[in-house]
Design a protein around this motif. Sequence first.
Motif, short mmCIF file in Angstrom:
data_model
loop_
_atom_site.label_atom_id
_atom_site.label_comp_id
_atom_site.label_asym_id
_atom_site.label_seq_id
_atom_site.Cartn_x
_atom_site.Cartn_y
_atom_site.Cartn_z
N CYS A 4 -5.10 -2.86 -10.11
CA CYS A 4 -5.51 -2.74 -8.60
C CYS A 4 -5.72 -1.11 -8.44
O CYS A 4 -6.78 -0.86 -7.45
CB CYS A 4 -4.05 -2.95 -8.03
SG CYS A 4 -4.25 -2.84 -6.03
N ILE B 82 0.78 -0.08 -1.47
CA ILE B 82 0.85 -0.94 -2.52
C ILE B 82 2.39 -1.15 -2.51
O ILE B 82 3.03 -0.35 -3.05
CB ILE B 82 0.23 -0.73 -3.89
CG1 ILE B 82 -1.34 -0.57 -3.57
CG2 ILE B 82 0.53 -1.90 -4.88
CD1 ILE B 82 -1.95 0.08 -4.99
N THR C 90 9.35 2.88 -12.07
CA THR C 90 8.17 3.38 -12.49
C THR C 90 8.19 4.66 -13.13
O THR C 90 8.69 5.60 -12.38
CB THR C 90 7.02 3.42 -11.46
OG1 THR C 90 6.76 2.28 -10.86
CG2 THR C 90 5.76 3.91 -12.05
N HIS D 67 3.54 -3.36 -13.55
CA HIS D 67 2.78 -2.05 -13.70
C HIS D 67 1.33 -2.32 -14.47
O HIS D 67 0.45 -1.71 -14.07
CB HIS D 67 3.36 -1.29 -14.81
CG HIS D 67 4.76 -0.65 -14.35
ND1 HIS D 67 5.87 -1.25 -14.73
CD2 HIS D 67 4.87 0.41 -13.50
CE1 HIS D 67 7.00 -0.62 -13.88
NE2 HIS D 67 6.20 0.41 -13.13
N MET E 196 -0.60 -3.43 -11.30
CA MET E 196 -0.82 -2.46 -10.41
C MET E 196 -1.75 -1.46 -11.06
O MET E 196 -2.66 -0.96 -10.24
CB MET E 196 0.46 -1.84 -10.26
CG MET E 196 0.26 -0.95 -9.18
SD MET E 196 2.02 -0.23 -8.49
CE MET E 196 2.78 0.51 -9.78
N ASP F 206 8.17 1.02 -4.19
CA ASP F 206 8.62 0.44 -5.29
C ASP F 206 10.10 -0.02 -5.17
O ASP F 206 10.88 0.87 -4.75
CB ASP F 206 8.46 1.58 -6.47
CG ASP F 206 8.68 1.07 -7.91
OD1 ASP F 206 8.79 -0.31 -8.04
OD2 ASP F 206 8.52 1.68 -8.99
N ASP G 123 -1.58 -6.12 -2.08
CA ASP G 123 -0.62 -6.86 -3.23
C ASP G 123 -0.82 -6.05 -4.30
O ASP G 123 -1.91 -5.58 -4.57
CB ASP G 123 -0.76 -8.11 -3.59
CG ASP G 123 0.07 -9.13 -2.36
OD1 ASP G 123 0.77 -8.54 -1.57
OD2 ASP G 123 0.10 -10.31 -2.39
N ASP G 124 0.12 -5.76 -5.19
CA ASP G 124 -0.09 -5.02 -6.37
C ASP G 124 -0.98 -5.99 -7.60
O ASP G 124 -1.66 -5.28 -8.59
CB ASP G 124 0.96 -4.62 -7.32
CG ASP G 124 2.01 -5.91 -7.33
OD1 ASP G 124 1.64 -6.93 -7.25
OD2 ASP G 124 3.25 -5.25 -7.85
N ASP G 125 -1.32 -6.90 -7.32
CA ASP G 125 -2.24 -7.96 -8.12
C ASP G 125 -3.48 -8.36 -7.63
O ASP G 125 -4.02 -9.46 -8.13
CB ASP G 125 -1.31 -9.28 -8.59
CG ASP G 125 -0.69 -9.87 -7.44
OD1 ASP G 125 -0.99 -9.57 -6.45
OD2 ASP G 125 -0.28 -10.94 -7.84
N THR H 184 5.41 -3.01 -4.60
CA THR H 184 5.33 -3.46 -5.90
C THR H 184 6.97 -3.60 -6.37
O THR H 184 7.81 -3.07 -5.70
CB THR H 184 4.64 -2.64 -6.99
OG1 THR H 184 4.65 -3.15 -8.15
CG2 THR H 184 5.28 -1.24 -6.95
N ILE I 243 2.72 4.14 -3.37
CA ILE I 243 3.31 3.04 -4.07
C ILE I 243 4.77 2.93 -3.60
O ILE I 243 5.39 3.97 -3.68
CB ILE I 243 3.37 3.36 -5.45
CG1 ILE I 243 1.63 3.43 -6.14
CG2 ILE I 243 4.07 2.38 -6.29
CD1 ILE I 243 1.49 3.83 -7.62
#
Length: 312
Positions: free
Chosen positions: A23, A11, A48, A17, A20, A44, A98-100, A13, A42
Amino acid sequence: MSDSLTLSVAICTRNRHEDMRKCLISIFGQQGIAGSAIEILIIDDGDTEEAWLEEVRKEMPSNMELSYHKKKREEAGLLRSRIYATHASRSETLLFLDDDVELEPDYLAVLLETFKRYPDAVGVGGVDQSFSCSLKGRLLMLISGRSRFAPGKLSYSGFASSMNLWNRQKKIFRTEFLHGCNMCFRKSALRDVEPVEWLNGYSLGEDLYLSYLASLYGPMVINPGLKLIHHGSPASRDKEELVAYTKVINHYELLKLRTGRLTPFRYAMLLWTTLFLYAETAFKRRKEASTGYLRGIRELRSVLARSGSTGV
């Protein structure tokens, strides 16, 4: 967890958050994969906190593990995150999400079964259930050169809007491209992927870039049974003018990559598609987008004028 992994899920991103977490919860709730070992990475470009990660891990099932990778600022950009994932992941089968997005409960089970059914496939993708298009919309995409009648074909101008047909398919079909919100590759098919100057930041078209390079090593398929919802969160995306501009320039670069040289026909189709998009956004008074398309058209014509022909 054993190093003999079934699947790696990456993922990529940047500061989304809430999206995610939804997700990740949809990944944790997957059914039919009890015997599968899944690693989640993840990657990033933002920040985070460890406390947030620990809260998320509490909801993770025992057959999954989650690792966090914060990239350096000079390595920012979606394409570089994809490349980072190919090196950091441990499974030969690598799913980018995708994180969404939120997966249907059987998504991973169907994905793994699809690779078993098509052992020669180097890429498998699914279908966004929220993506719908009216008959008028489909006709406009055809007229503007953004789409084709075949769901797995890129348009002659290099656009991927034939995705508007994916929700209408009942059977698995061959494709020239996967959609970046959910695309799974045999990692060995991505061995030629490297950073390119024109794919920076939001990296519009990087999924087409990865798809093309992977396709050189074997077929790719779309399985309509792989279902998810792509929410298309606006957070952390580039400004509309920049997105429109890069849509012109990056499709120019993608056409050159796929065809070796930009023929007069391909150039004419790209110019027609872009002019249509410019007129469409100008009519709707989307000033930033129309300005970006116009800037892209000027840049495209300038590049071709310097080359002396459309055979660059």
